[in-house]
Design a protein around this motif. Structure first.
Motif, PDB file in Angstrom:
ATOM      1  N   ASP A   1     -12.772   4.519 -24.085  1.00  0.00           N
ATOM      2  CA  ASP A   1     -12.677   5.975 -24.196  1.00  0.00           C
ATOM      3  C   ASP A   1     -11.838   6.331 -25.417  1.00  0.00           C
ATOM      4  O   ASP A   1     -10.617   6.141 -25.427  1.00  0.00           O
ATOM      5  CB  ASP A   1     -12.040   6.537 -22.924  1.00  0.00           C
ATOM      6  CG  ASP A   1     -12.027   8.053 -22.890  1.00  0.00           C
ATOM      7  OD1 ASP A   1     -12.320   8.678 -23.929  1.00  0.00           O
ATOM      8  OD2 ASP A   1     -11.724   8.621 -21.828  1.00  0.00           O
TER       9      ASP A   1
ATOM     10  N   PRO B   1     -16.590   1.194 -11.122  1.00  0.00           N
ATOM     11  CA  PRO B   1     -17.641   1.369 -12.136  1.00  0.00           C
ATOM     12  C   PRO B   1     -17.128   1.918 -13.471  1.00  0.00           C
ATOM     13  O   PRO B   1     -17.765   1.727 -14.504  1.00  0.00           O
ATOM     14  CB  PRO B   1     -18.614   2.357 -11.478  1.00  0.00           C
ATOM     15  CG  PRO B   1     -18.408   2.166 -10.021  1.00  0.00           C
ATOM     16  CD  PRO B   1     -16.942   1.910  -9.873  1.00  0.00           C
ATOM     17  N   PHE B   2     -15.967   2.597 -13.443  1.00  0.00           N
ATOM     18  CA  PHE B   2     -15.398   3.144 -14.670  1.00  0.00           C
ATOM     19  C   PHE B   2     -14.463   2.150 -15.362  1.00  0.00           C
ATOM     20  O   PHE B   2     -13.975   2.415 -16.454  1.00  0.00           O
ATOM     21  CB  PHE B   2     -14.598   4.420 -14.372  1.00  0.00           C
ATOM     22  CG  PHE B   2     -15.447   5.581 -13.957  1.00  0.00           C
ATOM     23  CD1 PHE B   2     -16.060   6.393 -14.899  1.00  0.00           C
ATOM     24  CD2 PHE B   2     -15.644   5.862 -12.616  1.00  0.00           C
ATOM     25  CE1 PHE B   2     -16.849   7.465 -14.517  1.00  0.00           C
ATOM     26  CE2 PHE B   2     -16.437   6.929 -12.221  1.00  0.00           C
ATOM     27  CZ  PHE B   2     -17.042   7.735 -13.174  1.00  0.00           C
ATOM     28  N   HIS B   3     -14.212   1.007 -14.725  1.00  0.00           N
ATOM     29  CA  HIS B   3     -13.179   0.106 -15.225  1.00  0.00           C
ATOM     30  C   HIS B   3     -13.486  -0.403 -16.626  1.00  0.00           C
ATOM     31  O   HIS B   3     -12.586  -0.522 -17.454  1.00  0.00           O
ATOM     32  CB  HIS B   3     -13.000  -1.063 -14.261  1.00  0.00           C
ATOM     33  CG  HIS B   3     -11.808  -1.908 -14.568  1.00  0.00           C
ATOM     34  ND1 HIS B   3     -10.534  -1.394 -14.620  1.00  0.00           N
ATOM     35  CD2 HIS B   3     -11.689  -3.230 -14.854  1.00  0.00           C
ATOM     36  CE1 HIS B   3      -9.684  -2.365 -14.916  1.00  0.00           C
ATOM     37  NE2 HIS B   3     -10.355  -3.487 -15.066  1.00  0.00           N
TER      38      HIS B   3
ATOM     39  N   ALA C   1     -15.693   1.091 -18.802  1.00  0.00           N
ATOM     40  CA  ALA C   1     -15.916   2.201 -19.726  1.00  0.00           C
ATOM     41  C   ALA C   1     -14.614   2.824 -20.222  1.00  0.00           C
ATOM     42  O   ALA C   1     -14.506   3.226 -21.388  1.00  0.00           O
ATOM     43  CB  ALA C   1     -16.777   3.261 -19.062  1.00  0.00           C
ATOM     44  N   THR C   2     -13.599   2.910 -19.348  1.00  0.00           N
ATOM     45  CA  THR C   2     -12.373   3.619 -19.733  1.00  0.00           C
ATOM     46  C   THR C   2     -11.650   2.938 -20.878  1.00  0.00           C
ATOM     47  O   THR C   2     -10.937   3.593 -21.642  1.00  0.00           O
ATOM     48  CB  THR C   2     -11.421   3.751 -18.535  1.00  0.00           C
ATOM     49  OG1 THR C   2     -11.264   2.463 -17.912  1.00  0.00           O
ATOM     50  CG2 THR C   2     -11.940   4.738 -17.518  1.00  0.00           C
ATOM     51  N   HIS C   3     -11.816   1.629 -21.035  1.00  0.00           N
ATOM     52  CA  HIS C   3     -11.128   0.944 -22.126  1.00  0.00           C
ATOM     53  C   HIS C   3     -11.728   1.305 -23.488  1.00  0.00           C
ATOM     54  O   HIS C   3     -11.103   1.075 -24.522  1.00  0.00           O
ATOM     55  CB  HIS C   3     -11.186  -0.571 -21.905  1.00  0.00           C
ATOM     56  CG  HIS C   3     -10.589  -1.001 -20.593  1.00  0.00           C
ATOM     57  ND1 HIS C   3      -9.339  -0.604 -20.189  1.00  0.00           N
ATOM     58  CD2 HIS C   3     -11.074  -1.770 -19.590  1.00  0.00           C
ATOM     59  CE1 HIS C   3      -9.071  -1.111 -18.998  1.00  0.00           C
ATOM     60  NE2 HIS C   3     -10.113  -1.812 -18.615  1.00  0.00           N
TER      61      HIS C   3
ATOM     62  N   PHE D   1      -6.521   8.266 -12.419  1.00  0.00           N
ATOM     63  CA  PHE D   1      -6.625   8.307 -13.875  1.00  0.00           C
ATOM     64  C   PHE D   1      -5.362   8.874 -14.520  1.00  0.00           C
ATOM     65  O   PHE D   1      -5.003   8.487 -15.633  1.00  0.00           O
ATOM     66  CB  PHE D   1      -7.869   9.079 -14.292  1.00  0.00           C
ATOM     67  CG  PHE D   1      -9.138   8.322 -14.040  1.00  0.00           C
ATOM     68  CD1 PHE D   1      -9.428   7.173 -14.764  1.00  0.00           C
ATOM     69  CD2 PHE D   1     -10.034   8.732 -13.072  1.00  0.00           C
ATOM     70  CE1 PHE D   1     -10.582   6.450 -14.533  1.00  0.00           C
ATOM     71  CE2 PHE D   1     -11.194   8.010 -12.827  1.00  0.00           C
ATOM     72  CZ  PHE D   1     -11.474   6.870 -13.560  1.00  0.00           C
TER      73      PHE D   1
ATOM     74  N   ILE E   1      -8.966  10.524  -6.974  1.00  0.00           N
ATOM     75  CA  ILE E   1      -9.509   9.962  -8.214  1.00  0.00           C
ATOM     76  C   ILE E   1      -8.796  10.524  -9.443  1.00  0.00           C
ATOM     77  O   ILE E   1      -8.404   9.766 -10.340  1.00  0.00           O
ATOM     78  CB  ILE E   1     -11.031  10.193  -8.304  1.00  0.00           C
ATOM     79  CG1 ILE E   1     -11.725   9.622  -7.059  1.00  0.00           C
ATOM     80  CG2 ILE E   1     -11.589   9.549  -9.562  1.00  0.00           C
ATOM     81  CD1 ILE E   1     -11.459   8.155  -6.811  1.00  0.00           C
TER      82      ILE E   1
ATOM     83  N   SER F   1     -15.368   4.128  -6.125  1.00  0.00           N
ATOM     84  CA  SER F   1     -15.326   5.289  -7.023  1.00  0.00           C
ATOM     85  C   SER F   1     -14.695   4.978  -8.370  1.00  0.00           C
ATOM     86  O   SER F   1     -14.937   5.693  -9.345  1.00  0.00           O
ATOM     87  CB  SER F   1     -14.534   6.433  -6.363  1.00  0.00           C
ATOM     88  OG  SER F   1     -15.099   6.794  -5.121  1.00  0.00           O
ATOM     89  N   THR F   2     -13.881   3.938  -8.444  1.00  0.00           N
ATOM     90  CA  THR F   2     -13.142   3.664  -9.675  1.00  0.00           C
ATOM     91  C   THR F   2     -13.614   2.411 -10.407  1.00  0.00           C
ATOM     92  O   THR F   2     -13.549   2.367 -11.642  1.00  0.00           O
ATOM     93  CB  THR F   2     -11.640   3.536  -9.391  1.00  0.00           C
ATOM     94  OG1 THR F   2     -11.431   2.489  -8.420  1.00  0.00           O
ATOM     95  CG2 THR F   2     -11.077   4.834  -8.836  1.00  0.00           C
TER      96      THR F   2
END
Length: 301
Positions: A74, A66-68, A70-72, A290, A286, A63-64
């Motif tokens: 944001d 795949p966002f690793h 992208a979040t950098h 974050f 989740i 769950s987390t």
């Protein structure tokens, strides 16, 4: 034209992740570690990165991760690049992670609540597990091994990863939720020399008799200097407000921990917290992850 069902490769789904398994001598068990590097890691051959260990990979990694990347990027909540290590159980034992975690995440000296034994009995009655399996789990519950799991992380896994990846040894984090949050609370109060930023999401601190309360008093008496260390605690609003077992399984103990940090602050320990609106214990993991990243790995920090 037809649908062709195939099984995609791990690298197809998680292109920035390398999967490892390791036999722990100190814990006597086999664990997995999914290591996801930040964007640009391969191009920046000399830069070292913070590393964050995430407990319960069998639940939170898919769950987390795949966002690793992208979040950098944001622009509204930019995070510092870090290496994510999601720790779980081997492929062979992955189907029983929810029972094994009780063995590994509960600190020695703490007591597993009766509700877990009742859940075991219910699982036997519904055919989810056999009586023999239930007996094995009961034996595990009676001898929690959080100390061995911590030793595995600090003395076995971390040194191996430090040989393989470019890690900033002065910036090592740890996050867990529920019993994972109980474990990370335990690590924080032990004054770990490795883990400096710790997230405890809805920790399973059950009442004033929890070992965590006793450990806090021991930390106060020891006069350990916690400078350079941070603890971020989260709780789902509905765990606190809605009538359910989680009011005493997580909300009460979490509130008491935060009260202790306010009434008897540990020297140098930076404590932050967030009540996450609308979330239950099931849905809060989740958002808690974050929340921890924003509190401890924001570029503004």
């Amino acid at each position: 034209m037809w649908l062709e069902e195939i099984i995609p490769s791990f690298q197809t789904v998680f292109p920035q992740t390398r999967y490892f398994e390791i036999d722990s001598e100190v814990a006597g068990n086999r664990f997995s570690a999914s290591v996801t590097v930040p964007a640009g890691y391969d191009q920046q051959n000399s830069e070292s990165f913070p590393i964050v260990y995430q407990i319960d990979a069998n639940l939170y990694f898919p769950s987390t991760a795949p966002f690793h990347l992208a979040t950098h990027g944001d622009v509204m909540s930019t995070l510092r690049p870090f290496i994510l290590v999601s720790i779980g159980y081997s492929q062979e034992e992955s189907h029983k992670w929810d029972w094994l975690r009780v063995r590994d995440l509960v600190p020695p000296g703490d007591v597993v609540p009766e509700i877990f034994y009742q859940t075991l009995d219910g699982s036997v009655q519904t055919g989810l597990i056999s009586q023999d399996q239930s007996d094995v789990y009961r034996a595990m519950f009676s001898k929690p091994a959080g100390d061995k799991y911590l030793s595995f992380l600090e003395n076995e896994l971390h040194p191996l990863l430090a040989q393989t990846f470019r890690i900033d040894q002065n910036d090592v984090g740890l996050w867990g939720f529920s019993y994972g949050g109980l474990f990370t609370s335990y690590v924080a109060l032990k004054g770990s020399s490795i883990f400096k930023k710790i997230g405890a999401g809805s920790p399973g601190i059950v009442g004033k008799d929890s070992y965590i309360s006793k450990l806090y008093e021991e930390a106060i008496a020891s006069k350990i200097d916690f400078s350079g260390r941070g603890l971020h605690v989260t709780l789902g609003a509905r765990e606190l407000a809605d009538l359910s077992p989680y009011q005493w399984l997580t909300a009460r103990g979490t509130s008491e921990l935060l009260a202790q940090t306010s009434l008897q602050p540990l020297p140098g320990l930076q404590v932050s917290s967030e009540i996450i609106p609308l979330e239950t214990h099931l849905t809060g993991g989740i958002p808690a992850w974050f929340s921890f990243l924003r509190a401890c790995y924001s570029k503004s920090n």
